[in-house]
Design a protein around this motif. Structure first.
Motif, PDB file in Angstrom:
ATOM      1  N   MET A   1     -30.458   6.740  -6.809  1.00  0.00           N
ATOM      2  CA  MET A   1     -30.648   6.685  -8.264  1.00  0.00           C
ATOM      3  C   MET A   1     -29.548   7.494  -8.963  1.00  0.00           C
ATOM      4  SD  MET A   1     -34.133   7.596 -10.238  1.00  0.00           S
ATOM      5  CE  MET A   1     -34.564   6.829 -11.753  1.00  0.00           C
ATOM      6  N   ILE A   2     -28.957   6.885  -9.952  1.00  0.00           N
ATOM      7  CA  ILE A   2     -27.906   7.573 -10.714  1.00  0.00           C
ATOM      8  C   ILE A   2     -28.478   7.959 -12.079  1.00  0.00           C
ATOM      9  CG2 ILE A   2     -25.606   7.349 -11.747  1.00  0.00           C
ATOM     10  CD1 ILE A   2     -25.067   5.055  -9.768  1.00  0.00           C
ATOM     11  N   GLN A   3     -28.331   9.220 -12.445  1.00  0.00           N
ATOM     12  CA  GLN A   3     -28.842   9.634 -13.753  1.00  0.00           C
ATOM     13  C   GLN A   3     -27.836  10.517 -14.506  1.00  0.00           C
ATOM     14  OE1 GLN A   3     -32.597  11.151 -11.981  1.00  0.00           O
ATOM     15  NE2 GLN A   3     -33.591  10.133 -13.717  1.00  0.00           N
ATOM     16  N   ILE A  47     -19.481  10.173 -13.015  1.00  0.00           N
ATOM     17  CA  ILE A  47     -20.305   9.830 -11.844  1.00  0.00           C
ATOM     18  C   ILE A  47     -19.537  10.099 -10.550  1.00  0.00           C
ATOM     19  CG2 ILE A  47     -21.438   7.911 -10.625  1.00  0.00           C
ATOM     20  CD1 ILE A  47     -22.111   6.773 -13.457  1.00  0.00           C
ATOM     21  N   LEU A  48     -18.232   9.851 -10.587  1.00  0.00           N
ATOM     22  CA  LEU A  48     -17.398  10.128  -9.419  1.00  0.00           C
ATOM     23  C   LEU A  48     -17.171  11.631  -9.226  1.00  0.00           C
ATOM     24  CD1 LEU A  48     -14.659   7.376  -9.811  1.00  0.00           C
ATOM     25  CD2 LEU A  48     -16.043   7.710  -7.760  1.00  0.00           C
ATOM     26  N   GLY A  49     -17.552  12.403 -10.223  1.00  0.00           N
ATOM     27  CA  GLY A  49     -17.334  13.846 -10.141  1.00  0.00           C
ATOM     28  C   GLY A  49     -15.882  14.234 -10.385  1.00  0.00           C
ATOM     29  N   LEU A  50     -15.103  13.315 -10.973  1.00  0.00           N
ATOM     30  CA  LEU A  50     -13.701  13.622 -11.265  1.00  0.00           C
ATOM     31  C   LEU A  50     -13.611  14.501 -12.510  1.00  0.00           C
ATOM     32  CD1 LEU A  50     -12.110  10.085 -10.695  1.00  0.00           C
ATOM     33  CD2 LEU A  50     -12.051  12.061  -9.148  1.00  0.00           C
ATOM     34  N   TRP A  51     -14.558  14.284 -13.444  1.00  0.00           N
ATOM     35  CA  TRP A  51     -14.639  15.110 -14.644  1.00  0.00           C
ATOM     36  C   TRP A  51     -16.023  15.758 -14.699  1.00  0.00           C
ATOM     37  CZ3 TRP A  51     -12.355  11.783 -19.278  1.00  0.00           C
ATOM     38  CH2 TRP A  51     -10.986  11.592 -19.048  1.00  0.00           C
ATOM     39  N   PRO A  53     -19.050  17.273 -17.357  1.00  0.00           N
ATOM     40  CA  PRO A  53     -19.446  17.261 -18.767  1.00  0.00           C
ATOM     41  C   PRO A  53     -19.452  18.679 -19.344  1.00  0.00           C
ATOM     42  CG  PRO A  53     -21.374  16.951 -17.360  1.00  0.00           C
ATOM     43  CD  PRO A  53     -20.194  17.007 -16.451  1.00  0.00           C
ATOM     44  N   ASP A  54     -19.329  18.780 -20.667  1.00  0.00           N
ATOM     45  CA  ASP A  54     -19.461  20.092 -21.319  1.00  0.00           C
ATOM     46  C   ASP A  54     -20.922  20.510 -21.341  1.00  0.00           C
ATOM     47  OD1 ASP A  54     -16.726  20.332 -21.977  1.00  0.00           O
ATOM     48  OD2 ASP A  54     -17.033  18.914 -23.618  1.00  0.00           O
ATOM     49  N   GLU A  55     -21.768  19.525 -21.585  1.00  0.00           N
ATOM     50  CA  GLU A  55     -23.212  19.787 -21.579  1.00  0.00           C
ATOM     51  C   GLU A  55     -23.899  18.686 -20.782  1.00  0.00           C
ATOM     52  OE1 GLU A  55     -24.175  19.895 -25.789  1.00  0.00           O
ATOM     53  OE2 GLU A  55     -22.315  21.062 -25.913  1.00  0.00           O
ATOM     54  N   GLY A  56     -25.083  19.011 -20.263  1.00  0.00           N
ATOM     55  CA  GLY A  56     -25.850  18.039 -19.501  1.00  0.00           C
ATOM     56  C   GLY A  56     -25.359  17.965 -18.069  1.00  0.00           C
ATOM     57  N   CYS A  57     -25.967  17.052 -17.296  1.00  0.00           N
ATOM     58  CA  CYS A  57     -25.513  16.906 -15.914  1.00  0.00           C
ATOM     59  C   CYS A  57     -25.712  15.485 -15.408  1.00  0.00           C
ATOM     60  CB  CYS A  57     -26.209  17.925 -15.008  1.00  0.00           C
ATOM     61  SG  CYS A  57     -27.957  17.603 -14.813  1.00  0.00           S
ATOM     62  N   LEU A  63     -29.558  14.951  -6.894  1.00  0.00           N
ATOM     63  CA  LEU A  63     -28.637  16.074  -6.660  1.00  0.00           C
ATOM     64  C   LEU A  63     -27.656  16.214  -7.827  1.00  0.00           C
ATOM     65  CD1 LEU A  63     -27.467  18.203  -4.597  1.00  0.00           C
ATOM     66  CD2 LEU A  63     -25.919  16.370  -3.861  1.00  0.00           C
ATOM     67  N   ASP A  64     -27.636  17.387  -8.439  1.00  0.00           N
ATOM     68  CA  ASP A  64     -26.714  17.653  -9.549  1.00  0.00           C
ATOM     69  C   ASP A  64     -25.293  17.762  -8.997  1.00  0.00           C
ATOM     70  OD1 ASP A  64     -25.213  18.626 -11.608  1.00  0.00           O
ATOM     71  OD2 ASP A  64     -26.524  20.323 -12.081  1.00  0.00           O
ATOM     72  N   ILE A  65     -24.437  16.811  -9.368  1.00  0.00           N
ATOM     73  CA  ILE A  65     -23.073  16.816  -8.803  1.00  0.00           C
ATOM     74  C   ILE A  65     -22.071  17.529  -9.709  1.00  0.00           C
ATOM     75  CG2 ILE A  65     -23.423  14.678  -7.481  1.00  0.00           C
ATOM     76  CD1 ILE A  65     -21.456  13.446  -9.738  1.00  0.00           C
ATOM     77  N   CYS A  66     -22.560  18.047 -10.850  1.00  0.00           N
ATOM     78  CA  CYS A  66     -21.606  18.629 -11.806  1.00  0.00           C
ATOM     79  C   CYS A  66     -21.251  20.075 -11.488  1.00  0.00           C
ATOM     80  CB  CYS A  66     -22.168  18.540 -13.214  1.00  0.00           C
ATOM     81  SG  CYS A  66     -22.371  16.844 -13.707  1.00  0.00           S
ATOM     82  N   HIS A  67     -21.987  20.677 -10.597  1.00  0.00           N
ATOM     83  CA  HIS A  67     -21.701  22.074 -10.303  1.00  0.00           C
ATOM     84  C   HIS A  67     -21.463  22.274  -8.814  1.00  0.00           C
ATOM     85  CE1 HIS A  67     -24.057  21.853 -14.057  1.00  0.00           C
ATOM     86  NE2 HIS A  67     -23.105  22.666 -14.474  1.00  0.00           N
ATOM     87  N   LEU A  68     -20.858  21.264  -8.194  1.00  0.00           N
ATOM     88  CA  LEU A  68     -20.596  21.358  -6.758  1.00  0.00           C
ATOM     89  C   LEU A  68     -19.128  21.672  -6.518  1.00  0.00           C
ATOM     90  CD1 LEU A  68     -22.399  18.243  -5.199  1.00  0.00           C
ATOM     91  CD2 LEU A  68     -23.175  20.623  -5.181  1.00  0.00           C
TER      92      LEU A  68
END
Ligand code: ADP
Ligand code: MG
Length: 251
Positions: A1-3, A47-51, A53-57, A63-68
């Motif tokens: 699932m992508i969110q 979604i690819l984790g290349l960028w 976000p400033d807010e949100g995840c 699995l939160d990929i924005c802080h990996l």
């Protein structure tokens, strides 16, 4: 699932995405439809984790990929196949080397195993006798197929298509849409098709998200979108309302 959970992103003073929330269940195709500059490709980069976000995840299977850190992102990215708008094929490599590129990089399989895998994917895409050709020697439709082949060699759980039919003539566009449906039927991946073309969204999407200036303005089934009272949606679907055939087939 992508969110995507309340995702916002600014570049300089420009608000690229504004509080975007989106949820796509496993095995479904989500179409993100919107005009040029709406922020569609940006969503794929997040979604690819290349960028980040400033807010949100962004979460993939929860699995939160924005802080990996990058080393933990790589195995997640490895589950994703991305088809770039301009294909991003390497001009100096032939079709086999392009399609097998990441397998050669990984160095886990022998030359023979890679060649077999590449041949298998190319055959599935009805691409024969082109393994020694270079991108320059291929038509636009063929290049797109090769780019799809490269995304498929890893048997991805997630497939991201950025404007897969942009720049193709109607016959090639249809053939790429048919191909995407065939890939979906076989792989059962969770897929996102980003597009500014209504036909693509309606034919391919189990769920359609309309994006305008970084904001989601509608999200739902084809029918939900068609029933929307939003002016922008009405304008966007004007052509479709004229074409009863497409409506009959897909709603
Ligand atoms: N690297 C970047 N630097 C500055 N602005 C960018 C960059 N990438 C995209 N943008 C801007 O972000 C907005 C959304 O871009 P994008 O996601 O590529 O839109 P779409 O794919 O819907 O056409 C556009 O206004 C674009 O100009
Ligand atoms: Mg784009």
């Amino acid at each position: 699932m992508i969110q995507l959970h309340n995702v916002s992103l600014r570049i300089g003073s420009l608000q690229i995405l504004d509080n975007v929330s989106l949820s796509l269940e496993k095995g479904k195709v989500g179409a993100i439809l919107g005009p040029s500059g709406a922020g569609k490709s940006t969503i794929l980069k997040l979604i690819l984790g290349l960028w980040q976000p400033d807010e949100g995840c962004v979460t993939i299977d929860g699995l939160d990929i924005c802080h990996l850190p990058e080393n933990e992102l790589l195995p997640i990215r490895r589950k994703m196949g991305m088809i770039f708008q301009g294909n991003a094929l390497f001009d100096s490599l032939n079709v086999r080397e392009n399609v097998g590129y990441f397998l050669y990089e990984e160095k886990k399989l022998s030359e023979k195993e890679i060649a077999d895998k590449v041949a298998e994917v190319l055959a599935f895409l009805n691409l024969f006798n082109i393994e020694h050709m270079y991108p320059d020697e291929l038509s636009g439709g063929m290049k797109k197929r090769v780019a799809i082949a490269r995304a498929l060699v890893f048997n991805p759980e997630i497939i991201l298509y950025d404007e897969p039919t942009a720049g193709l003539d109607p016959i090639n566009s249809k053939s790429i849409r048919d191909l995407i449906k065939r890939v979906q039927a076989k792989n059962k991946a969770t897929s996102i098709v980003v597009t500014h073309i209504m036909n693509d969204a309606i034919e391919l999407g189990n769920q359609i998200t309309l994006l305008q200036e970084g904001k989601i303005i509608e999200n739902g089934s084809v029918r939900d979108i068609l029933n929307s009272e939003h002016e922008f949606v009405k304008d966007f679907f004007y052509e479709i309302f004229k074409d009863a055939e497409i409506l009959k087939k897909n709603t």
